[in-house]
Design an enzyme around this catalytic site. Structure first.
Site, mmCIF file in Angstrom:
data_model
loop_
_atom_site.group_PDB
_atom_site.id
_atom_site.type_symbol
_atom_site.label_atom_id
_atom_site.label_comp_id
_atom_site.label_asym_id
_atom_site.label_seq_id
_atom_site.Cartn_x
_atom_site.Cartn_y
_atom_site.Cartn_z
ATOM 1 N N THR A 169 0.533 -1.180 0.024
ATOM 2 C CA THR A 169 0.163 -0.031 -0.011
ATOM 3 C C THR A 169 0.623 0.697 0.031
ATOM 4 O O THR A 169 1.556 1.889 0.584
ATOM 5 C CB THR A 169 -1.069 -0.428 1.030
ATOM 6 O OG1 THR A 169 -1.579 1.460 1.284
ATOM 7 C CG2 THR A 169 0.133 -0.315 1.993
ATOM 8 N N ALA A 170 0.574 1.836 -0.780
ATOM 9 C CA ALA A 170 1.244 3.768 -1.111
ATOM 10 C C ALA A 170 2.757 3.457 -1.195
ATOM 11 O O ALA A 170 3.382 4.067 -0.837
ATOM 12 C CB ALA A 170 0.874 4.557 0.379
ATOM 13 N N SER B 196 0.317 3.690 -8.280
ATOM 14 C CA SER B 196 -0.274 4.749 -9.733
ATOM 15 C C SER B 196 1.445 5.198 -9.468
ATOM 16 O O SER B 196 0.585 5.707 -11.171
ATOM 17 C CB SER B 196 -1.196 4.807 -9.011
ATOM 18 O OG SER B 196 -0.885 5.140 -7.996
ATOM 19 N N THR B 197 1.921 5.903 -9.261
ATOM 20 C CA THR B 197 2.376 6.807 -9.797
ATOM 21 C C THR B 197 3.695 6.670 -10.117
ATOM 22 O O THR B 197 3.773 6.879 -11.836
ATOM 23 C CB THR B 197 3.452 7.079 -8.503
ATOM 24 O OG1 THR B 197 2.447 7.566 -7.505
ATOM 25 C CG2 THR B 197 4.323 8.766 -8.276
ATOM 26 N N ASP C 47 -7.833 -1.652 -7.846
ATOM 27 C CA ASP C 47 -8.639 -1.152 -6.674
ATOM 28 C C ASP C 47 -10.478 -0.928 -6.964
ATOM 29 O O ASP C 47 -11.269 -1.239 -6.067
ATOM 30 C CB ASP C 47 -8.617 0.377 -6.016
ATOM 31 C CG ASP C 47 -7.137 0.303 -4.991
ATOM 32 O OD1 ASP C 47 -6.818 -0.806 -4.680
ATOM 33 O OD2 ASP C 47 -7.019 1.439 -4.770
ATOM 34 N N ASP D 292 11.171 7.497 -7.829
ATOM 35 C CA ASP D 292 12.386 8.005 -7.406
ATOM 36 C C ASP D 292 13.876 7.099 -8.423
ATOM 37 O O ASP D 292 14.647 7.427 -8.739
ATOM 38 C CB ASP D 292 12.709 7.916 -6.434
ATOM 39 C CG ASP D 292 11.929 9.493 -4.973
ATOM 40 O OD1 ASP D 292 11.486 9.975 -6.099
ATOM 41 O OD2 ASP D 292 11.827 8.832 -4.503
#
Length: 277
Positions: free
Chosen positions: A32-33, A37-38, A65, A215
């Protein structure tokens, strides 16, 4: 459009809307997170697809989701209190997910559910996903079911530090109007244990592991080039279980670790150090 109010929502499009070739399906998993998606959005941006009209896009993103099950009144009451486990495999409508992906792989236009994370409910409105050459399907448990996992032509795992993921989740859920104490309780009770039991073990199925998510531009650029080659027709689409048995294993952790292609049949020695604590 078909209703998403608790019934199956995917529906094939007319024959005229179907393409002549099957899309290349990429699974993108991670906690999660973690930035799934990024990463997908960055890939779209670098390919110049985010500004393209939906019907004309060659690359599309679809999220797991959207396939959360319709909750009963009792389950919804628990969800509003942060007492429902959305990170468990049973929280997803896996049958609908599989049928939808099957139709996508067959080159059909589909309608997918829309999920409201504030009210924890599936909305009546559906979203149309048009045929594309490449489809990115992202979610925490997209590799959990073998039936779904085996549909992907390429599997990516976004591997981000657990503290970073927690801080991102807190900020995201606060923006959704959630109470901080409720967020942290849900994380320790459901999210973290589910990640360790259900999501993290699927990391071994990934062809490419991406530490630090968006990143890590070394990995992102390589994946973008791979997709661009597919769009240009320079790479023959490969399928698992084929005669050549090809699979790609690679982890990109350090500056300079950028081979000219995905390394066939082996993992980088850096992978063991990239597991979250």
């Amino acid at each position: 459009m078909a209703s998403a109010g608790g019934e199956d929502c995917e529906s094939p499009a007319p024959e005229a809307d179907r393409p002549h070739q099957r899309p290349f399906l990429i699974g993108v998993s991670g906690g999660t997170a973690s930035g799934k998606s990024t990463v997908c959005e960055k890939i779209m941006e670098l390919l110049g697809q985010n500004e393209v009209e939906q019907r004309q896009r060659k690359v599309v993103i679809l999220s797991q989701d959207r396939f959360y099950k319709v909750l009963t009144a009792e389950q919804k009451a628990k969800a509003l209190k942060g007492q429902y486990n959305f990170d468990h495999p049973d929280a997803f409508d896996n049958d609908l997910m599989h049928r939808t992906l099957k139709n996508i792989v067959e080159g059909k236009t589909v309608e997918v559910p829309t999920y409201d994370f504030v009210t924890h409910s599936r909305l009546p409105e559906t979203t149309v996903v048009y045929p594309a050459d490449v489809v990115l399907f992202e979610g925490i448990l997209v590799f959990y079911s073998q039936e779904i996992r085996d549909m992907f032509h390429l599997r990516l795992f976004v591997d981000t530090d657990s503290d970073v993921r927690l801080s991102r989740r807190v900020l995201r859920d606060v923006r959704r109007g959630r109470d901080l104490e409720q967020i942290l309780t849900q994380y320790t009770t459901f999210v973290k244990p589910a990640f360790e039991e259900f999501c993290l073990p699927t990391k071994k199925y990934a062809d490419v592991i991406i530490p630090r998510g968006v990143d890590n531009m070394v990995a992102i650029n390589l994946i973008v080039q791979h997709i661009q080659d597919i769009l240009n027709g320079d790479i023959c689409k490969w399928h698992r279980g084929g005669s050549n048995g090809r699979s790609y294993k690679r982890t990109f952790s350090e500056p300079g670790d950028h081979p000219g292609m995905l390394t066939s049949g082996k993992r980088s020695h850096l992978e063991s150090s990239s597991r979250p604590h």
